[in-house]
Structure formats: structure tokens, C-alpha cells
Design an enzyme around this catalytic site. Structure first.
Site, PDB file in Angstrom:
ATOM      1  CB  THR A 127       7.188 -10.382  -9.047  1.00  0.00           C
ATOM      2  OG1 THR A 127       7.238  -9.691 -10.263  1.00  0.00           O
ATOM      3  CG2 THR A 127       7.990 -11.650  -9.130  1.00  0.00           C
ATOM      4  N   GLY A 172      12.631  -9.449 -17.656  1.00  0.00           N
ATOM      5  CA  GLY A 172      13.245  -8.962 -16.417  1.00  0.00           C
ATOM      6  C   GLY A 172      14.133 -10.025 -15.793  1.00  0.00           C
ATOM      7  CG  ASP A 173      14.445  -9.828 -11.568  1.00  0.00           C
ATOM      8  OD1 ASP A 173      13.431  -9.329 -12.092  1.00  0.00           O
ATOM      9  OD2 ASP A 173      14.556 -10.044 -10.347  1.00  0.00           O
ATOM     10  CB  THR A 221       9.903  -9.085  -5.927  1.00  0.00           C
ATOM     11  OG1 THR A 221       8.941  -8.210  -6.519  1.00  0.00           O
ATOM     12  CG2 THR A 221       9.952  -8.827  -4.443  1.00  0.00           C
ATOM     13  N   GLY A 222      11.332  -6.650  -7.564  1.00  0.00           N
ATOM     14  CA  GLY A 222      11.739  -5.252  -7.683  1.00  0.00           C
ATOM     15  C   GLY A 222      12.000  -4.984  -9.163  1.00  0.00           C
ATOM     16  N   GLY A 265      13.406  -5.281 -12.366  1.00  0.00           N
ATOM     17  CA  GLY A 265      14.247  -6.356 -12.876  1.00  0.00           C
ATOM     18  C   GLY A 265      15.568  -5.914 -13.475  1.00  0.00           C
TER      19      GLY A 265
HETATM   20  N1  ASP Z   1      11.246  -8.274 -11.102  1.00  0.00           N
HETATM   21  C1  ASP Z   1      10.080  -8.228 -11.924  1.00  0.00           C
HETATM   22  C2  ASP Z   1      10.464  -7.810 -13.330  1.00  0.00           C
HETATM   23  O1  ASP Z   1      11.302  -6.929 -13.470  1.00  0.00           O
HETATM   24  C3  ASP Z   1       9.023  -7.293 -11.436  1.00  0.00           C
HETATM   25  C4  ASP Z   1       8.595  -7.475 -10.015  1.00  0.00           C
HETATM   26  O2  ASP Z   1       9.342  -7.945  -9.166  1.00  0.00           O
HETATM   27  O3  ASP Z   1       7.444  -7.131  -9.750  1.00  0.00           O
HETATM   28  O4  ASP Z   1       9.894  -8.297 -14.279  1.00  0.00           O
END
Ligand code: ASP
Length: 263
Positions: free
Chosen positions: A178, A208-209, A229-230, A232
């Protein structure tokens, strides 16, 4: 007021063994191009809101990152993107979820913020709005990337879903990529923006978030600007971006302490 910009290209782990000097320089130069474009905006007295949009757009146009052009594949072999943007001056915000074929979802999020009475538009409705706003569209071929396709092929027939870039553990994949940016302009206004293709092989309209204000993105001049990012699902449950801001506002924690506590 000193200007500032920070950006990220996702939380995943690219193993050293998989990182060639050429690959590394492609990543760093894409990040540098985005950083410099946003910094240029801020140094010309541009608004933090414009700077974060510029940075995120630049990364959305680069297939190395899981956003815009480089978005990962869903279980149906499509690309569904989420994005959000927030202005710390007055906490206005715009977001889109599950949009397809949009070249720059972050721009659409900004249009939601400035040209509609809403904060979050999703799916078919968001696409109608994009059409009305004459947003730039791209066909499927634009979003095709061989590496992403192979990532999807490796888990396509399973119930698993994964973030972009991992240590290649197929059973419990952890892949991220992301993009996001936060900035402070010469007037002391701050802003945050986040954009993603979500997780490889995601199903059922999973969101996601990244498009959720307060979870993946938040900005408030009184406290901080955050782009997460992580995985979500964790950020959604923790309402992470807002929680960091709240600890600063209500408990007077520093940004460092607030972020450490929440993470
Ligand atoms: N946070 C993003 C999601 O869950 C994914 C990411 O950070 O790569 O969609």
C-alpha cells in the site's frame, strides 16, 4: 513554519535474497520521484493536502506498489482499489472503496471530499460518481502485472488472502505494498492520504483500513497526520490512526509515544 513530508510504499518484507541492486534502485527511485514532487509543491507554498495527493498519485502510477496501476488481484482476477484523504485543517475527508479501472483512486477520494456531500463512496455508486466527475479510467491491461499475477496464481485456489510482498510463506502469507503520505505545509496545516489495491485473492467485497477514515488515514492540525499500512483487519479493529491522534489530544502524549503505544 517548517515544511515536512513523509511517505511509505507498504509494510511488507522484501527479503534481501530477493532484492537485486536493480530492483532496489527501482523502488528507491520511485519513492524519490514521489517525494520530490510533493516536496516541490510544499516548497512553493503549496498546501499539505495537494502534496499528499501528488505523492500518492505518483506511487499509484508505478506498478511496483500495490495501489493504482500495481494493484493486486482479487479472487475474481479483478482489481478493487480503496483510497482516502483527509485535511487536518478542518477534518474534511473523502474516501472510495472497491473501485475498478480508476487510474488514480486518491484523486477520486479527493473529489468525494470536495465535490460531494459525502465522505465514503463504495462500489457501483463510487463508479457512477467517477463517471460524473470524468475521472481518468484505464482498461484491465493497464493494471496487469506479471509479478502480481503470479502472486495471485500461487493462492488463487485457496481460501487464503495475502498482503503484497512477503517472506514467501504461502500458508500464512504476509504481503503488503500500500502507499501513503503525510505532510505539513508552510502554514502549519497537515494532511494524510492512503491508497491500496488491498490484499491478493481478497473476496466478498472485502474492504481494509485504507479507505476508512480513523482506521487507515487520519489528520488533525491539533495532533498529527497518519497513513497506515499492514493487515487492514487489525487496523480496523484498533481504529489505529484515530487512536494515535486521540492519545495525543486527550492524554498529551508525544507522537512517538502515542504511535508506540498503539502499535
Ligand atoms: N492495509 C491494507 C489493507 O488491508 C494493506 C496494506 O497496507 O498493504 O487493505
Amino acid at each position: 513554519m517548517p515544511i515536512a513530508i513523509a511517505l511509505h510504499g507498504g509494510a511488507g518484507t522484501i527479503l534481501r535474497s530477493e532484492m537485486s541492486p536493480d530492483k532496489e534502485s527501482r523502488y528507491t527511485s520511485a519513492l524519490r520521484i514521489a517525494l520530490e514532487a510533493a516536496y516541490h509543491c510544499l516548497s512553493k507554498q503549496g498546501a499539505a493536502l495537494d502534496a499528499v495527493e501528488i505523492a500518492v498519485k505518483s506511487l499509484e502510477d508505478c506498478s511496483l506498489f500495490n495501489a493504482g496501476k500495481g494493484s493486486v488481484f482479487t479472487a475474481d482476477g479483478t482489481h478493487e482499489m480503496d483510497a482516502s484523504i483527509m485535511d487536518g485543517r478542518d477534518r474534511t475527508a473523502g474516501a472510495v472503496s472497491l473501485v475498478t479501472g480508476i487510474k488514480n483512486p486518491i484523486h477520486l477520494a479527493r473529489l468525494v471530499m470536495e465535490q460531494s456531500d459525502h465522505v465514503l463512496l463504495a462500489g457501483a455508486g463510487a463508479m457512477k460518481f467517477a463517471l460524473k466527475m470524468q475521472c481518468e479510467m484505464k482498461d484491465e491491461a493497464y493494471f496487469y502485472d506479471e509479478y502480481r499475477y503470479q502472486q495471485w496464481q500461487s493462492i488463487k485456489d485457496t481460501d487464503g488472502f495475502q498482503l503484497d510482498h512477503s517472506a514467501q510463506n504461502k500458508k500464512t502469507p504476509k504481503n503488503l505494498g500500500t502507499v501513503g503520505a503525510v505532510a505539513c505545509d508552510i502554514h502549519g496545516n497537515i494532511a494524510a492520504a492512503t491508497s491500496t489495491g488491498g490484499m491478493t485473492n481478497k473476496r466478498w467485497g472485502r474492504i481494509g483500513d485504507s479507505s476508512i477514515i480513523g482506521a487507515g488515514t487520519y489528520a488533525n492540525n491539533r495532533t498529527c497526520a497518519v497513513s497506515c499500512t499492514g493487515s487492514g483487519e487489525y487496523f480496523l479493529r484498533g481504529v489505529v490512526a484515530y487512536d494515535v491522534s486521540c492519545l495525543m489530544e486527550y492524554k498529551n502524549l508525544s507522537l512517538q509515544d502515542a504511535a508506540t503505544k498503539v502499535v
